[in-house]
Design a protein around this motif. Sequence first.
Motif: not given
Length: 200
Positions: A149-151, A156-157, A168-169, A187-188
């Motif tokens: 979730p939450r990407v 973009p990846p 991805f973030n 974010s990570t």
Amino acid sequence: PDPFRNLEEVKAPATRAWLQAQGEHAAAQLARIDVRDALAERIAALSRAGGDAVAGVQRMPGGRLYYLERRAGDSQYRLVLRVGAGAPRVLVDPGEVSRATGVPHALNYVVPSWDGRTVAYGLSAAGSEDASLHLLDVASGRLLAAPIPRVPGGPPPHWSPDSRHLTFNQLRALPPRAPDTETYLDSTVFVLDRERPAAL
């Protein structure tokens, strides 16, 4: 000054009343257009006659073409793969997800791996653009792991050159009572190993 700041509280009674009033005002203005029904029917007829729409073509090694296709009459694009002169193959159809869940879904981004084995794609529900990251095994048509979730896909990846790792973030889950304005804070960036996708 921000005279519309209060509208960020979307569940507040005053905000709901304002939105309702704006909707009624817009409907009243549109109803005054004498040719509105005929115009809407003409636009719909032209849309039906326009055929399928194709967008987001990605040409990858091995003669693989990934593209988004929206058939005449459909509201969402689906992801299609074509290899060389072969027949097109639908990889992801948000319409099927929408029919199964009763909630409209849409593709947000599509990132094929360089070796053609995997496609990373974002899928969001109900127009939210709050995408979950999916990893699709192209050969079997199955997901490699549960959606992440939450990407949202900005940026973009990205696949590594050997197609084994995906960066991805991911946005954090907001803590209780945190304002929505903090959605994009802290974010990570993650690195996912395709051979062990469930290990994340």
